[in-house]
Scaffold this active site. Structure first.
Site, PDB file in Angstrom:
ATOM      1  N   ASN A   1       4.070   0.112  -1.758  1.00 61.49           N
ATOM      2  CA  ASN A   1       3.150   0.361  -2.866  1.00 61.49           C
ATOM      3  C   ASN A   1       3.165   1.825  -3.279  1.00 61.49           C
ATOM      4  OD1 ASN A   1       2.549  -2.275  -2.466  1.00 61.49           O
ATOM      5  ND2 ASN A   1       0.577  -1.917  -1.486  1.00 61.49           N
ATOM      6  N   VAL A   2       3.047   2.036  -4.575  1.00 59.90           N
ATOM      7  CA  VAL A   2       3.049   3.397  -5.114  1.00 59.90           C
ATOM      8  C   VAL A   2       1.649   3.805  -5.561  1.00 59.90           C
ATOM      9  CG1 VAL A   2       5.465   3.169  -5.861  1.00 59.90           C
ATOM     10  CG2 VAL A   2       3.625   2.651  -7.493  1.00 59.90           C
ATOM     11  N   ASP A   3       0.657   2.921  -5.329  1.00 65.05           N
ATOM     12  CA  ASP A   3      -0.680   3.167  -5.878  1.00 65.05           C
ATOM     13  C   ASP A   3      -1.493   4.220  -5.135  1.00 65.05           C
ATOM     14  OD1 ASP A   3      -1.581   1.773  -3.547  1.00 65.05           O
ATOM     15  OD2 ASP A   3      -1.492  -0.140  -4.613  1.00 65.05           O
TER      16      ASP A   3
ATOM     17  N   HIS B   1       8.643   3.649  -1.679  1.00 67.13           N
ATOM     18  CA  HIS B   1       8.966   3.573  -3.111  1.00 67.13           C
ATOM     19  C   HIS B   1       8.321   4.693  -3.920  1.00 67.13           C
ATOM     20  CE1 HIS B   1      10.058  -1.001  -2.767  1.00 67.13           C
ATOM     21  NE2 HIS B   1      10.956  -0.206  -2.241  1.00 67.13           N
TER      22      HIS B   1
ATOM     23  N   CYS C   1      10.465  16.974 -11.139  1.00 62.57           N
ATOM     24  CA  CYS C   1      11.149  17.588 -12.282  1.00 62.57           C
ATOM     25  C   CYS C   1      12.599  17.110 -12.337  1.00 62.57           C
ATOM     26  CB  CYS C   1      11.093  19.110 -12.169  1.00 62.57           C
ATOM     27  SG  CYS C   1      11.892  19.905 -13.584  1.00 62.57           S
TER      28      CYS C   1
ATOM     29  N   CYS D   1       7.429  20.334 -16.417  1.00 64.07           N
ATOM     30  CA  CYS D   1       7.374  21.023 -15.127  1.00 64.07           C
ATOM     31  C   CYS D   1       6.649  22.359 -15.267  1.00 64.07           C
ATOM     32  CB  CYS D   1       8.797  21.251 -14.624  1.00 64.07           C
ATOM     33  SG  CYS D   1       8.884  22.173 -13.085  1.00 64.07           S
TER      34      CYS D   1
HETATM   35  P1  OAD Z   1       5.441  -8.704  -5.128  1.00 66.95           P
HETATM   36  O1  OAD Z   1       4.642  -8.754  -6.363  1.00 66.95           O
HETATM   37  O2  OAD Z   1       6.871  -9.060  -5.204  1.00 66.95           O
HETATM   38  O3  OAD Z   1       4.790  -9.657  -4.041  1.00 66.95           O
HETATM   39  C1  OAD Z   1       3.435  -9.655  -3.759  1.00 66.95           C
HETATM   40  C2  OAD Z   1       3.189 -10.578  -2.576  1.00 66.95           C
HETATM   41  O4  OAD Z   1       1.823 -10.490  -2.213  1.00 66.95           O
HETATM   42  C3  OAD Z   1       3.474 -12.046  -2.855  1.00 66.95           C
HETATM   43  O5  OAD Z   1       4.233 -12.579  -1.770  1.00 66.95           O
HETATM   44  C4  OAD Z   1       2.097 -12.704  -2.912  1.00 66.95           C
HETATM   45  O6  OAD Z   1       2.092 -14.026  -2.411  1.00 66.95           O
HETATM   46  C5  OAD Z   1       1.308 -11.795  -2.004  1.00 66.95           C
HETATM   47  N1  OAD Z   1      -0.135 -11.704  -2.303  1.00 66.95           N
HETATM   48  C6  OAD Z   1      -0.750 -11.677  -3.517  1.00 66.95           C
HETATM   49  N2  OAD Z   1      -2.063 -11.492  -3.397  1.00 66.95           N
HETATM   50  C7  OAD Z   1      -2.311 -11.395  -2.062  1.00 66.95           C
HETATM   51  C8  OAD Z   1      -3.499 -11.193  -1.283  1.00 66.95           C
HETATM   52  N3  OAD Z   1      -4.697 -11.031  -1.855  1.00 66.95           N
HETATM   53  N4  OAD Z   1      -3.370 -11.138   0.070  1.00 66.95           N
HETATM   54  C9  OAD Z   1      -2.152 -11.303   0.658  1.00 66.95           C
HETATM   55  N5  OAD Z   1      -1.016 -11.495  -0.025  1.00 66.95           N
HETATM   56  C10 OAD Z   1      -1.084 -11.540  -1.362  1.00 66.95           C
HETATM   57  O7  OAD Z   1       5.216  -7.237  -4.496  1.00 66.95           O
HETATM   58  P2  OAD Z   1       6.113  -6.466  -3.434  1.00 66.95           P
HETATM   59  O8  OAD Z   1       6.617  -7.379  -2.377  1.00 66.95           O
HETATM   60  O9  OAD Z   1       5.310  -5.299  -2.994  1.00 66.95           O
HETATM   61  O10 OAD Z   1       9.022  -1.729  -6.554  1.00 66.95           O
HETATM   62  O11 OAD Z   1       7.331  -5.979  -4.312  1.00 66.95           O
HETATM   63  C11 OAD Z   1       8.293  -5.112  -3.795  1.00 66.95           C
HETATM   64  C12 OAD Z   1       8.708  -4.075  -4.825  1.00 66.95           C
HETATM   65  O12 OAD Z   1       9.144  -4.723  -6.020  1.00 66.95           O
HETATM   66  C13 OAD Z   1       7.580  -3.183  -5.298  1.00 66.95           C
HETATM   67  O13 OAD Z   1       7.369  -2.083  -4.444  1.00 66.95           O
HETATM   68  C14 OAD Z   1       8.025  -2.742  -6.655  1.00 66.95           C
HETATM   69  C15 OAD Z   1       8.589  -4.048  -7.174  1.00 66.95           C
HETATM   70  O14 OAD Z   1       9.545  -3.943  -8.143  1.00 66.95           O
HETATM   71  C16 OAD Z   1       8.782  -0.478  -7.051  1.00 66.95           C
HETATM   72  O15 OAD Z   1       7.732  -0.157  -7.567  1.00 66.95           O
HETATM   73  C17 OAD Z   1       9.875   0.486  -6.907  1.00 66.95           C
END
Ligand code: OAD
Length: 264
Positions: free
Chosen positions: A127-129, A144, A152, A172
């Protein structure tokens, strides 16, 4: 540390070849994972957008995911930024505004507790948040990047910028070069220091706790099987099944904010 002998005499009787799948609150899975966490000297955690979904931050995939309505190729690649930095910045500004109004939830805080209790702990987040550091996590790799950091494109300097809205396009403060989000886009490499630290945590942990990731973006997608190969007990907390579900020792179905605090 020899994990095989650490766990060899404990008589858990779980079958490591077949994941146990449990719905929310299943006492056996939760109790087993809880005991594993309580007894472990080395724990790694991997989180994804699902943990922040409980704070109201949109995920990427799934019905309400960002990639349903936005094309990653147009917004989250170096090519997209080269083509139209303003468009990319507008999108990141929108996400920054959205995230600025959100706070960490019980799952983020539970991982801070875990960090304080376990001798060796490392949290790897996709997560980037910035909600993990906001909750107080310190032993953390944001593999990430972070949406509140800028880099920059000329001099490479990384800085924090929490302006909402951000002046577009941001410049920058040192060399006036164009700033970009300090985020790893599709097609870009992860920071080697973060990567090394994360792989080393995954390879040497006794328990790997995976929370709220779809498990399809590499390298994080490989962590479950890496940890399994190294002998760790691997657990997943997710609303839905993922490719990791078949690999892990226990899969607990439910919301991060309901499940993770109960594990401590
Ligand atoms: P995804 O959006 O691909 O997956 C989110 C996961 O969280 C899914 O498997 C859902 O079932 C699960 N989920 C949703 N709500 C939930 C909850 N309340 N409790 C538990 N699980 C829940 O997100 P990421 O796997 O983080 O890249 O995606 C990976 C990367 O792809 C991200 O970091 C981002 C994206 O492109 C960048 O920003 C570079």
């Amino acid at each position: 540390m020899d994990r095989a002998s650490d766990y060899g005499s404990e008589g858990w009787g779980f079958n490591s070849l077949r994941a146990r799948h449990h719905h929310m609150g299943h006492p056996v899975a939760v109790q087993e994972l809880k005991a594993r966490l309580a007894g472990a000297r080395a724990v790694a955690a991997l989180t994804g957008a699902g943990i922040s979904a409980d704070s109201g931050v949109p995920t990427f995939r799934g019905a309400d995911g960002l990639w349903q309505t936005h094309r990653a190729e147009d917004l989250a690649t170096p090519e997209a930024f080269a083509r139209d930095p303003r468009l990319v910045w507008e999108w990141y500004n929108w996400r920054r505004e959205l995230i600025a109004a959100k706070s960490p939830n019980a799952a983020h805080y539970a991982l801070v507790d875990l960090e304080r209790r376990v001798e060796r702990f490392w949290l790897i987040t996709q997560n980037v948040d910035g909600l993990h550091p906001a909750a107080g996590s310190q032993k953390l790799s944001e593999i990430h990047g972070n949406i509140w950091k800028v880099r920059c494109t000329q001099c490479g300097q990384v800085g924090t910028n929490s302006a909402v809205p951000i002046l577009i396009p941001p410049r920058c403060p040192t060399c006036n070069g164009l700033l970009r989000p300090h985020i790893v886009w599709f097609g870009e490499s992860l920071d080697p220091v973060d990567l090394e630290r994360s792989f080393s945590a995954v390879r040497s942990c006794e328990v790997l706790l995976i929370v709220g990731t779809s498990g399809i973006v590499y390298p994080a997608a490989s962590f479950a099987s890496l940890a399994k190969e190294a002998g760790a007990f691997v657990a997943e907390v997710n609303l839905d099944p993922t490719p990791n579900t078949q690999i892990v020792d226990v899969a607990i179905r439910g919301r991060a904010k309901d499940i993770v605090p109960v594990l401590l």
